[in-house]
Scaffold this motif. Sequence first.
Motif, PDB file in Angstrom:
ATOM      1  N   PHE A   1       0.825  -1.209   0.000  1.00  0.00           N
ATOM      2  CA  PHE A   1       0.000   0.000   0.000  1.00  0.00           C
ATOM      3  C   PHE A   1       0.860   1.261   0.000  1.00  0.00           C
ATOM      4  CE2 PHE A   1      -3.014   3.111   1.698  1.00  0.00           C
ATOM      5  CZ  PHE A   1      -4.157   2.783   0.986  1.00  0.00           C
ATOM      6  N   ASP A   2       0.395   2.282  -0.727  1.00  0.00           N
ATOM      7  CA  ASP A   2       1.086   3.571  -0.775  1.00  0.00           C
ATOM      8  C   ASP A   2       0.506   4.491   0.304  1.00  0.00           C
ATOM      9  OD1 ASP A   2       2.397   5.905  -1.324  1.00  0.00           O
ATOM     10  OD2 ASP A   2       1.496   6.222  -3.298  1.00  0.00           O
ATOM     11  N   PHE A   3       1.115   4.478   1.474  1.00  0.00           N
ATOM     12  CA  PHE A   3       0.609   5.285   2.590  1.00  0.00           C
ATOM     13  C   PHE A   3       0.816   6.779   2.342  1.00  0.00           C
ATOM     14  CE2 PHE A   3       1.181   1.087   4.359  1.00  0.00           C
ATOM     15  CZ  PHE A   3       0.079   0.931   5.180  1.00  0.00           C
ATOM     16  N   ALA A   4       1.823   7.135   1.558  1.00  0.00           N
ATOM     17  CA  ALA A   4       2.062   8.550   1.279  1.00  0.00           C
ATOM     18  C   ALA A   4       0.882   9.178   0.544  1.00  0.00           C
ATOM     19  CB  ALA A   4       3.342   8.710   0.459  1.00  0.00           C
ATOM     20  N   ALA A   5       0.187   8.383  -0.281  1.00  0.00           N
ATOM     21  CA  ALA A   5      -0.960   8.915  -1.025  1.00  0.00           C
ATOM     22  C   ALA A   5      -2.072   9.375  -0.083  1.00  0.00           C
ATOM     23  CB  ALA A   5      -1.484   7.854  -1.994  1.00  0.00           C
ATOM     24  N   LEU A   6      -2.209   8.714   1.058  1.00  0.00           N
ATOM     25  CA  LEU A   6      -3.240   9.111   2.022  1.00  0.00           C
ATOM     26  C   LEU A   6      -2.902  10.433   2.699  1.00  0.00           C
ATOM     27  CD1 LEU A   6      -4.093   5.731   3.810  1.00  0.00           C
ATOM     28  CD2 LEU A   6      -5.288   6.826   1.901  1.00  0.00           C
ATOM     29  N   ALA A   7      -1.613  10.765   2.724  1.00  0.00           N
ATOM     30  CA  ALA A   7      -1.180  11.992   3.397  1.00  0.00           C
ATOM     31  C   ALA A   7      -0.905  13.120   2.413  1.00  0.00           C
ATOM     32  CB  ALA A   7       0.069  11.708   4.223  1.00  0.00           C
ATOM     33  N   ALA A   8      -1.459  13.007   1.206  1.00  0.00           N
ATOM     34  CA  ALA A   8      -1.201  14.004   0.161  1.00  0.00           C
ATOM     35  C   ALA A   8      -1.691  15.396   0.556  1.00  0.00           C
ATOM     36  CB  ALA A   8      -1.847  13.564  -1.152  1.00  0.00           C
ATOM     37  N   ASP A   9      -2.671  15.465   1.464  1.00  0.00           N
ATOM     38  CA  ASP A   9      -3.201  16.771   1.885  1.00  0.00           C
ATOM     39  C   ASP A   9      -2.353  17.404   2.979  1.00  0.00           C
ATOM     40  OD1 ASP A   9      -3.791  15.096   3.976  1.00  0.00           O
ATOM     41  OD2 ASP A   9      -5.946  15.517   4.025  1.00  0.00           O
TER      42      ASP A   9
ATOM     43  N   LEU B   1       8.165   2.258   8.147  1.00  0.00           N
ATOM     44  CA  LEU B   1       9.263   3.158   8.492  1.00  0.00           C
ATOM     45  C   LEU B   1       9.696   3.983   7.286  1.00  0.00           C
ATOM     46  CD1 LEU B   1      11.453   0.896  10.821  1.00  0.00           C
ATOM     47  CD2 LEU B   1       9.928   2.767  11.503  1.00  0.00           C
ATOM     48  N   GLU B   2       9.502   3.440   6.078  1.00  0.00           N
ATOM     49  CA  GLU B   2       9.829   4.195   4.870  1.00  0.00           C
ATOM     50  C   GLU B   2       8.921   5.414   4.709  1.00  0.00           C
ATOM     51  OE1 GLU B   2       9.649   1.589   1.531  1.00  0.00           O
ATOM     52  OE2 GLU B   2      11.001   0.096   2.402  1.00  0.00           O
ATOM     53  N   PHE B   3       7.741   5.357   5.331  1.00  0.00           N
ATOM     54  CA  PHE B   3       6.778   6.456   5.237  1.00  0.00           C
ATOM     55  C   PHE B   3       6.776   7.323   6.494  1.00  0.00           C
ATOM     56  CE2 PHE B   3       5.130   3.120   2.430  1.00  0.00           C
ATOM     57  CZ  PHE B   3       4.899   3.844   1.260  1.00  0.00           C
ATOM     58  N   ALA B   4       7.786   7.189   7.342  1.00  0.00           N
ATOM     59  CA  ALA B   4       7.832   7.905   8.625  1.00  0.00           C
ATOM     60  C   ALA B   4       7.604   9.414   8.497  1.00  0.00           C
ATOM     61  CB  ALA B   4       9.152   7.617   9.341  1.00  0.00           C
ATOM     62  N   PRO B   5       8.109  10.094   7.447  1.00  0.00           N
ATOM     63  CA  PRO B   5       7.860  11.541   7.348  1.00  0.00           C
ATOM     64  C   PRO B   5       6.383  11.914   7.235  1.00  0.00           C
ATOM     65  CG  PRO B   5       9.690  10.905   5.934  1.00  0.00           C
ATOM     66  CD  PRO B   5       9.053   9.632   6.404  1.00  0.00           C
ATOM     67  N   HIS B   6       5.541  10.951   6.854  1.00  0.00           N
ATOM     68  CA  HIS B   6       4.109  11.222   6.687  1.00  0.00           C
ATOM     69  C   HIS B   6       3.286  10.764   7.900  1.00  0.00           C
ATOM     70  CE1 HIS B   6       4.925  12.051   2.453  1.00  0.00           C
ATOM     71  NE2 HIS B   6       5.569  10.904   2.385  1.00  0.00           N
ATOM     72  N   ILE B   7       3.956  10.233   8.915  1.00  0.00           N
ATOM     73  CA  ILE B   7       3.245   9.590  10.025  1.00  0.00           C
ATOM     74  C   ILE B   7       3.481  10.330  11.336  1.00  0.00           C
ATOM     75  CG2 ILE B   7       3.119   7.470  11.405  1.00  0.00           C
ATOM     76  CD1 ILE B   7       3.793   5.902   8.857  1.00  0.00           C
TER      77      ILE B   7
END
Length: 268
Positions: free
Chosen positions: A95-103, A126-132
């Motif tokens: 899943f692309d978690f960054a897409a959920l944090a696009a806003d 952990l690869e998406f940590a900047p968005h979490i």
Amino acid sequence: MSKKPKTSHTPRKRFGQNFLQDDGVIARIADAVHPLPGEHLVEIGPGQGALTKALISPDLRLDVIELDRDLVSGLLAAFSIFPHFKLHSADALDFDFAALAADGVPLRVVGNLPYNISTPLIFRLLEFAPHIQDMHFMLQREVVNRLAAQPGTKHWGRLGIMAQYHCEVEHLFDVPPEAFFPPPRVQSAIVRLTPHAGSPWPACDTRALRQVVQSAFAQRRKTLRNNLKGILDDAALESLGLDPGARAETLSLEDFIALANHLSRGTD
């Protein structure tokens, strides 16, 4: 005696399903997460929706990711009345978690993770940590021990080093097998992972760190000299004040970062 499931769905071993049934434990998890209006939650593996029900509210955005298609209709029936609820029938490992944090609103990730995919899923997240903003997970207690481990212990290794590089790790509380249906054969625990707001080690090359840590722990009983052969020689280790004859489990997170920085400078 374990409780029976609240629906007719039969837990599937291939999905690692153990449904959380204990209302007291569910309440403790919801209290630990403490979602606030306007926040964006992402629940991985909602199952039958026991934790979903405790977290959801009309003024909260909640995306859930469920792999088992047989559970989708029940989740939609229960939660589609909430305006900001969205279900993704997908595999969280892809899943692309960054897409959920696009806003720009940071994600708060929660889940009762299947034990058979928990470690690779954490590495992916952990690869998406900047968005979490933070993550709250139900995991096998041994995995939580590895996440929160300290140098020089048997649990210290690749998972704990990479998790602690990216996040503050807190072992919140343990959960007994009888809280689930079917009860797992292992103890469980709740962990909170909070990504660092600003990296304490901004000079570190994360790719080099992954390479060094993976190589150093390739064979736990071998020395740094053997495991890092071809990557870093004795002179490099000694220049950093490290004993080439030591084992990886004796090194601190800062030691591994120093090794990664040295490797990165050498390959620039």
